[in-house]
Scaffold this motif. Structure first.
Motif, PDB file in Angstrom:
ATOM      1  N   LYS A 147     100.241  51.965  34.954  1.00 19.99           N
ATOM      2  CA  LYS A 147      99.721  53.261  35.395  1.00 19.99           C
ATOM      3  C   LYS A 147      98.196  53.282  35.353  1.00 19.99           C
ATOM      4  O   LYS A 147      97.544  53.859  36.233  1.00 19.99           O
ATOM      5  CB  LYS A 147     100.290  54.373  34.517  1.00 19.99           C
ATOM      6  CG  LYS A 147     101.761  54.680  34.794  1.00 19.99           C
ATOM      7  CD  LYS A 147     102.254  55.827  33.946  1.00 19.99           C
ATOM      8  CE  LYS A 147     103.708  56.176  34.283  1.00 19.99           C
ATOM      9  NZ  LYS A 147     104.220  57.302  33.459  1.00 19.99           N
ATOM     10  N   MET A 148      97.630  52.635  34.343  1.00 17.37           N
ATOM     11  CA  MET A 148      96.170  52.560  34.256  1.00 17.37           C
ATOM     12  C   MET A 148      95.607  51.767  35.425  1.00 17.37           C
ATOM     13  O   MET A 148      94.588  52.158  36.027  1.00 17.37           O
ATOM     14  CB  MET A 148      95.768  51.911  32.930  1.00 17.37           C
ATOM     15  CG  MET A 148      94.258  51.816  32.716  1.00 17.37           C
ATOM     16  SD  MET A 148      93.475  53.452  32.605  1.00 17.37           S
ATOM     17  CE  MET A 148      94.150  54.003  31.020  1.00 17.37           C
TER      18      MET A 148
ATOM     19  N   GLN B  47     102.029  57.841  42.918  1.00 18.72           N
ATOM     20  CA  GLN B  47     102.054  56.487  42.365  1.00 18.72           C
ATOM     21  C   GLN B  47     102.995  55.585  43.157  1.00 18.72           C
ATOM     22  O   GLN B  47     102.731  54.394  43.316  1.00 18.72           O
ATOM     23  CB  GLN B  47     102.462  56.545  40.888  1.00 18.72           C
ATOM     24  CG  GLN B  47     101.403  57.190  39.997  1.00 18.72           C
ATOM     25  CD  GLN B  47     101.922  57.508  38.603  1.00 18.72           C
ATOM     26  OE1 GLN B  47     103.065  57.925  38.442  1.00 18.72           O
ATOM     27  NE2 GLN B  47     101.074  57.325  37.607  1.00 18.72           N
TER      28      GLN B  47
ATOM     29  N   GLN C  17      95.753  53.908  38.458  1.00 16.88           N
ATOM     30  CA  GLN C  17      94.748  54.963  38.373  1.00 16.88           C
ATOM     31  C   GLN C  17      93.372  54.443  38.762  1.00 16.88           C
ATOM     32  O   GLN C  17      92.576  55.142  39.386  1.00 16.88           O
ATOM     33  CB  GLN C  17      94.727  55.539  36.953  1.00 16.88           C
ATOM     34  CG  GLN C  17      93.813  56.746  36.796  1.00 16.88           C
ATOM     35  CD  GLN C  17      93.893  57.321  35.387  1.00 16.88           C
ATOM     36  OE1 GLN C  17      94.667  56.880  34.558  1.00 16.88           O
ATOM     37  NE2 GLN C  17      93.074  58.321  35.121  1.00 16.88           N
TER      38      GLN C  17
ATOM     39  N   ASN D 146     104.278  49.844  31.072  1.00 14.54           N
ATOM     40  CA  ASN D 146     104.232  51.049  31.898  1.00 14.54           C
ATOM     41  C   ASN D 146     102.849  51.680  31.833  1.00 14.54           C
ATOM     42  O   ASN D 146     102.269  52.059  32.857  1.00 14.54           O
ATOM     43  CB  ASN D 146     105.301  52.026  31.419  1.00 14.54           C
ATOM     44  CG  ASN D 146     105.565  53.133  32.425  1.00 14.54           C
ATOM     45  OD1 ASN D 146     104.930  53.192  33.473  1.00 14.54           O
ATOM     46  ND2 ASN D 146     106.508  53.999  32.108  1.00 14.54           N
ATOM     47  N   ASN D 147     102.330  51.778  30.636  1.00 17.75           N
ATOM     48  CA  ASN D 147     100.994  52.369  30.460  1.00 17.75           C
ATOM     49  C   ASN D 147      99.921  51.527  31.135  1.00 17.75           C
ATOM     50  O   ASN D 147      99.003  52.058  31.775  1.00 17.75           O
ATOM     51  CB  ASN D 147     100.686  52.526  28.968  1.00 17.75           C
ATOM     52  CG  ASN D 147     101.593  53.552  28.304  1.00 17.75           C
ATOM     53  OD1 ASN D 147     102.078  54.476  28.956  1.00 17.75           O
ATOM     54  ND2 ASN D 147     101.833  53.396  27.004  1.00 17.75           N
ATOM     55  N   GLU D 148     100.031  50.206  31.009  1.00  9.52           N
ATOM     56  CA  GLU D 148      99.040  49.319  31.626  1.00  9.52           C
ATOM     57  C   GLU D 148      99.117  49.399  33.155  1.00  9.52           C
ATOM     58  O   GLU D 148      98.081  49.396  33.837  1.00  9.52           O
ATOM     59  CB  GLU D 148      99.279  47.874  31.175  1.00  9.52           C
ATOM     60  CG  GLU D 148      99.014  47.629  29.698  1.00  9.52           C
ATOM     61  CD  GLU D 148      99.312  46.197  29.291  1.00  9.52           C
ATOM     62  OE1 GLU D 148      99.304  45.332  30.191  1.00  9.52           O
ATOM     63  OE2 GLU D 148      99.562  45.940  28.108  1.00  9.52           O
TER      64      GLU D 148
ATOM     65  N   ILE E  82     107.422  50.173  27.696  1.00  5.26           N
ATOM     66  CA  ILE E  82     106.529  51.332  27.620  1.00  5.26           C
ATOM     67  C   ILE E  82     105.069  50.886  27.660  1.00  5.26           C
ATOM     68  O   ILE E  82     104.233  51.486  28.340  1.00  5.26           O
ATOM     69  CB  ILE E  82     106.823  52.141  26.340  1.00  5.26           C
ATOM     70  CG1 ILE E  82     108.210  52.784  26.435  1.00  5.26           C
ATOM     71  CG2 ILE E  82     105.753  53.208  26.123  1.00  5.26           C
ATOM     72  CD1 ILE E  82     108.650  53.486  25.175  1.00  5.26           C
ATOM     73  N   ASN E  83     104.761  49.795  26.943  1.00  8.56           N
ATOM     74  CA  ASN E  83     103.392  49.281  26.945  1.00  8.56           C
ATOM     75  C   ASN E  83     102.987  48.815  28.335  1.00  8.56           C
ATOM     76  O   ASN E  83     101.879  49.096  28.809  1.00  8.56           O
ATOM     77  CB  ASN E  83     103.259  48.129  25.942  1.00  8.56           C
ATOM     78  CG  ASN E  83     103.378  48.609  24.494  1.00  8.56           C
ATOM     79  OD1 ASN E  83     103.105  49.768  24.203  1.00  8.56           O
ATOM     80  ND2 ASN E  83     103.801  47.726  23.609  1.00  8.56           N
TER      81      ASN E  83
ATOM     82  N   ASP F  73     109.819  56.189  36.717  1.00 14.10           N
ATOM     83  CA  ASP F  73     109.037  56.993  35.781  1.00 14.10           C
ATOM     84  C   ASP F  73     107.739  57.496  36.405  1.00 14.10           C
ATOM     85  O   ASP F  73     106.961  58.173  35.747  1.00 14.10           O
ATOM     86  CB  ASP F  73     108.741  56.160  34.529  1.00 14.10           C
ATOM     87  CG  ASP F  73     108.143  56.988  33.405  1.00 14.10           C
ATOM     88  OD1 ASP F  73     108.716  58.071  33.096  1.00 14.10           O
ATOM     89  OD2 ASP F  73     107.108  56.588  32.841  1.00 14.10           O
TER      90      ASP F  73
END
Length: 450
Positions: free
Chosen positions: A12-13, A46, A16, A8-10, A5-6, A41
């Protein structure tokens, strides 16, 4: 999971911010299965960004980790050239596995865009019969000549190991490409460099034919505890190898198909089916079984006079039908399992049927004894004669139900059809009909004694 999850967030950032370098540093260090989970996800935009930041060969690992449904969605978002280059970086058997499920026009278009050896290998695999060893084998293996020395073989391993699916076995061939033997990596490591590979190879070969059924190949790999199995043509030429991970996929598919057959839900087990798709696939089976069930209704109607004379008989109809169906389904499950394992051969059919007859008789006798004790207590108006009718029915019905449950898959296997198609609902319906006929025949015969 929290670690993914961590990441994943990085990731996606980074997408972005259109930071391709950071994205690749994080994403490409993950396991392909984790990459696939993160990919699923994300939304379409993306996905397009990922394709921009990854080469087709880098995306190949993600693609191979996806199931068929998500693979098909992924290629819808790619241009054909990207897909062709991605397939060139994948193992040929994985490409063939995907393309054989697509329509012929699309399949030919993508293959024509591929270049080099990969295109020819994919075409070859697609030419083999469905569910055969040829369709699941891979062409990426290490083959050496019988005249090579161990030193030369080790040099070849060093140069070609990255393209091979496995290097635990080296396949020894003659000048005509006939399979001569197999040498394990362990044997090569401990042998002197100047030794001929022909002197250390194993010549007692365990192999499969290109047209062998994939289930039979799985049984061979399981029996001999192999990591990989060579596949040869009718002329003995080495065509490819089947690896244990391919067999795990085969086992998964076969188990899913057998569960579908046993429950008459084949093709309808996909969680992502719509309501209408699910009803379309499952409905015909239910309607067919309903029509067979009308035979049951007709049997009850034919013995209407018996039922009117002794209304209490109707109370035990569900008990007779359920017991017959359950006994037949148990016998079916045991028979299909033993057929799959190869435990039932031509010489053991009578033994199998005799065992099921005896098993059904003992279960029926035990049930009859219990009911002959309980019926007079709970239904005193029926008396011991009524208990005897129900008990005798159970003994006869359960004995025959067990035989029917074992016999039908044996007959279907003899017809070269998957025995799992002798599904539980069909066995249950047949045994329901048989149970009611036995029940009312015995009751009618002994009616004058009640």
């Amino acid at each position: 999971m929290e670690r993914i999850i961590n990441f994943n967030n990085e990731i996606k950032m980074a997408l972005q911010q259109d930071d391709g370098r950071t994205f690749r540093e994080i994403f490409l260090n993950l396991h392909p299965m984790d990459q696939a989970a993160i990919y699923l996800d994300m939304d379409r935009q993306q996905h397009l960004q990922i394709q921009q930041h990854l080469t087709p060969s880098a995306f190949a690992g993600i693609f191979q980790a996806l199931d068929l449904q998500h693979q098909e969605k992924a290629v819808e978002e790619m241009d054909d050239a990207y897909i062709a280059h991605m397939f060139e970086a994948m193992y040929a058997d994985n490409v063939a596995d995907f393309l054989e499920r697509q329509d012929a026009g699309y399949r030919e278009k993508i293959i024509s865009l591929m270049t080099g050896e990969g295109r020819a290998e994919v075409r070859e695999l697609l030419d083999y019969a469905e569910d055969s060893a040829g369709t699941i084998m891979t062409k990426e293996y290490i083959a050496v000549l019988e005249s090579d020395t161990v030193g030369e073989v080790m040099e070849k391993l060093s140069a070609e190991a990255t393209r091979a699916v496995t290097i635990y076995y080296v396949y020894v061939i003659g000048p005509d490409h006939r399979l001569k033997g197999v040498a394990s990596l362990r044997e090569l490591i401990i042998a002197p460099d100047d030794a001929g590979v022909g002197s250390i190879m194993q010549t007692h070969l365990i192999s499969a034919g290109v047209d062998d059924d994939q289930e039979d190949v799985a049984k061979v790999i399981q029996k001999y505890d192999l990591i990989a199995l060579p596949v040869v043509t009718d002329q003995g030429l080495l065509a490819g190898i089947v690896t244990v991970d391919d067999i795990l996929d085969v086992v998964h598919i076969e188990i899913e198909e057998d569960f579908g057959e046993l429950g008459t839900t084949r093709g309808a087990m996909d969680y992502n089916l719509t309501i209408f798709q699910s009803a379309k696939k499952r409905g015909p089976w239910i309607i067919m079984l309903m029509l067979l069930g009308m035979i049951t209704a007709n049997i009850i109607g034919a013995f209407e006079e018996t039922l009117e004379a002794v209304v209490l008989l109707s109370a035990f109809i569900p008990l007779i039908m359920d017991s017959a169906g359950n006994t037949g389904t148990q016998a079916l499950t045991v028979a299909v399992r033993n057929l799959a394992l190869g435990n039932i051969g031509p010489g053991s059919v009578l033994k199998t049927l005799g065992r099921e007859l005896g098993t059904g008789f003992l279960i029926g006798a035990a049930s009859a004894v219990a009911l002959m004790i309980l019926i007079p207590i709970f239904y005193p108006d029926g008396g011991m004669m009524f208990a005897a009718i129900v008990g005798l029915t159970l003994v006869t019905t359960l004995s025959l139900s067990a035989v029917v449950g074992a016999l039908i898959p044996l007959i279907i296997k003899k017809l070269h059809i998957d025995p799992a198609v002798a599904s539980g609902p069909f066995i249950t319906t047949i045994n329901d009909i048989m149970g009611l006929l036995i029940y009312f025949t015995i009751a009618t015969t002994l009616l004058g004694q009640l």
